[in-house]
Design a protein around this motif. Sequence first.
Motif, PDB file in Angstrom:
ATOM      1  N   SER A  77       0.835  -1.199   0.000  1.00  0.00           N
ATOM      2  CA  SER A  77       0.000   0.000   0.000  1.00  0.00           C
ATOM      3  C   SER A  77       0.873   1.253   0.000  1.00  0.00           C
ATOM      4  O   SER A  77       1.910   1.318   0.648  1.00  0.00           O
ATOM      5  CB  SER A  77      -0.898  -0.003   1.242  1.00  0.00           C
ATOM      6  N   GLY A  78       0.456   2.254  -0.769  1.00  0.00           N
ATOM      7  CA  GLY A  78       1.196   3.512  -0.863  1.00  0.00           C
ATOM      8  C   GLY A  78       2.273   3.514  -1.919  1.00  0.00           C
ATOM      9  O   GLY A  78       3.050   4.465  -2.018  1.00  0.00           O
ATOM     10  N   ASN A  79       2.336   2.450  -2.760  1.00  0.00           N
ATOM     11  CA  ASN A  79       3.365   2.357  -3.796  1.00  0.00           C
ATOM     12  C   ASN A  79       2.767   2.514  -5.189  1.00  0.00           C
ATOM     13  O   ASN A  79       1.628   2.091  -5.448  1.00  0.00           O
ATOM     14  CB  ASN A  79       4.082   1.007  -3.730  1.00  0.00           C
ATOM     15  N   LEU A  80       3.570   3.110  -6.088  1.00  0.00           N
ATOM     16  CA  LEU A  80       3.200   3.148  -7.507  1.00  0.00           C
ATOM     17  C   LEU A  80       3.308   1.735  -8.079  1.00  0.00           C
ATOM     18  O   LEU A  80       4.195   0.969  -7.677  1.00  0.00           O
ATOM     19  CB  LEU A  80       4.122   4.087  -8.277  1.00  0.00           C
ATOM     20  N   ILE A  81       2.429   1.401  -9.000  1.00  0.00           N
ATOM     21  CA  ILE A  81       2.427   0.057  -9.583  1.00  0.00           C
ATOM     22  C   ILE A  81       3.408   0.009 -10.759  1.00  0.00           C
ATOM     23  O   ILE A  81       3.253   0.769 -11.726  1.00  0.00           O
ATOM     24  CB  ILE A  81       1.006  -0.324 -10.055  1.00  0.00           C
ATOM     25  N   PRO A  82       4.428  -0.861 -10.692  1.00  0.00           N
ATOM     26  CA  PRO A  82       5.364  -0.998 -11.817  1.00  0.00           C
ATOM     27  C   PRO A  82       4.636  -1.577 -13.039  1.00  0.00           C
ATOM     28  O   PRO A  82       3.732  -2.406 -12.900  1.00  0.00           O
ATOM     29  CB  PRO A  82       6.417  -1.986 -11.293  1.00  0.00           C
ATOM     30  N   LEU A  83       5.069  -1.150 -14.231  1.00  0.00           N
ATOM     31  CA  LEU A  83       4.409  -1.572 -15.469  1.00  0.00           C
ATOM     32  C   LEU A  83       5.423  -2.040 -16.495  1.00  0.00           C
ATOM     33  O   LEU A  83       6.553  -1.542 -16.549  1.00  0.00           O
ATOM     34  CB  LEU A  83       3.592  -0.416 -16.056  1.00  0.00           C
ATOM     35  N   ILE A  84       5.001  -2.989 -17.326  1.00  0.00           N
ATOM     36  CA  ILE A  84       5.790  -3.451 -18.465  1.00  0.00           C
ATOM     37  C   ILE A  84       4.936  -3.291 -19.709  1.00  0.00           C
ATOM     38  O   ILE A  84       3.763  -3.710 -19.733  1.00  0.00           O
ATOM     39  CB  ILE A  84       6.203  -4.927 -18.285  1.00  0.00           C
ATOM     40  N   LEU A  85       5.492  -2.686 -20.761  1.00  0.00           N
ATOM     41  CA  LEU A  85       4.761  -2.494 -22.011  1.00  0.00           C
ATOM     42  C   LEU A  85       4.625  -3.827 -22.736  1.00  0.00           C
ATOM     43  O   LEU A  85       5.619  -4.510 -23.001  1.00  0.00           O
ATOM     44  CB  LEU A  85       5.495  -1.490 -22.900  1.00  0.00           C
ATOM     45  N   GLN A  86       3.396  -4.229 -23.045  1.00  0.00           N
ATOM     46  CA  GLN A  86       3.139  -5.444 -23.820  1.00  0.00           C
ATOM     47  C   GLN A  86       3.178  -5.149 -25.313  1.00  0.00           C
ATOM     48  O   GLN A  86       3.774  -5.873 -26.080  1.00  0.00           O
ATOM     49  CB  GLN A  86       1.786  -6.039 -23.457  1.00  0.00           C
ATOM     50  N   PHE A  87       2.481  -4.095 -25.725  1.00  0.00           N
ATOM     51  CA  PHE A  87       2.543  -3.652 -27.125  1.00  0.00           C
ATOM     52  C   PHE A  87       2.059  -2.216 -27.214  1.00  0.00           C
ATOM     53  O   PHE A  87       1.374  -1.711 -26.319  1.00  0.00           O
ATOM     54  CB  PHE A  87       1.733  -4.557 -28.062  1.00  0.00           C
TER      55      PHE A  87
END
Length: 193
Positions: A77-87
Motif C-alpha cells: 500500500s502507498g506504492n506506484l504500480i510498476p508496469l511493463i509495455l506489452q505492445f
Amino acid sequence: MEKFYHNGCFILGPTGPTGSIGSTGPTGSIGSTGPTGATGSIGPTGATGVTGPTGPTGPGLNNNYALAVNQATDISSGNLIPLILQFSGGSPNISVSSTTITLPSPGTYYVSFSLTGRLGVNQNGSIIPIINGIPQDRLAPTNNTNSVNNDITIQDGVLIQASTDSTLQFLYTGSVSISRANFFVSVFKVSNL
C-alpha cells in the motif's frame, strides 16, 4: 230533380268528403356521368446544378494505443504500480518506463485499468490515477473483500485530455498489501482534441 226558386238560384247541398290523394308517378332514371376533364400539365424538371467544391480534409487521428501490465507480483500500500509495455501502436508510440506511461501527442485518450489479487478477509483496496504528477482522488475506484472471499477486483476507465508528453501513473492504497496482483492498463487515443 233540381228545384228552382223564384230568384233563379240553386240550393246547394252539404260538401261531400275529401277524396284520397292520388299516387305519385314513377321516379325517372339517373342520367349518365359526364366525362372527366383533362389533367393539367406539369412543367419539365430543370437541369441539376453543378456540384460545389469538396471541403478540406480534417486532421487524421494518430490511432495511438498501448497495453501495459504487471503480473503475479505483490504490491505494498502507498506504492506506484510498476508496469511493463506489452505492445504499442500508432505514431508516435505510447511508451512505458518503470511506473510511468507517457502519452506522446496531444489529444483525448481513454484509459481502462483493472487490478485483481488477494487481500485477506474484510479488507479494502483502491487505485488512484496520477496524471502529470497530480493524484486524481475523485477518479479512484475502491473495492472490499468479505469474510468469505479474500480476492479483490478493482477496475475503472477514465478519459484524459493530454498535452504533449503527458504522464500517467497508478498508486495502490489499501488496508494491507495485495498479493498475486495482476494489473492491466489499456490506452486508446480517441480524438486529436
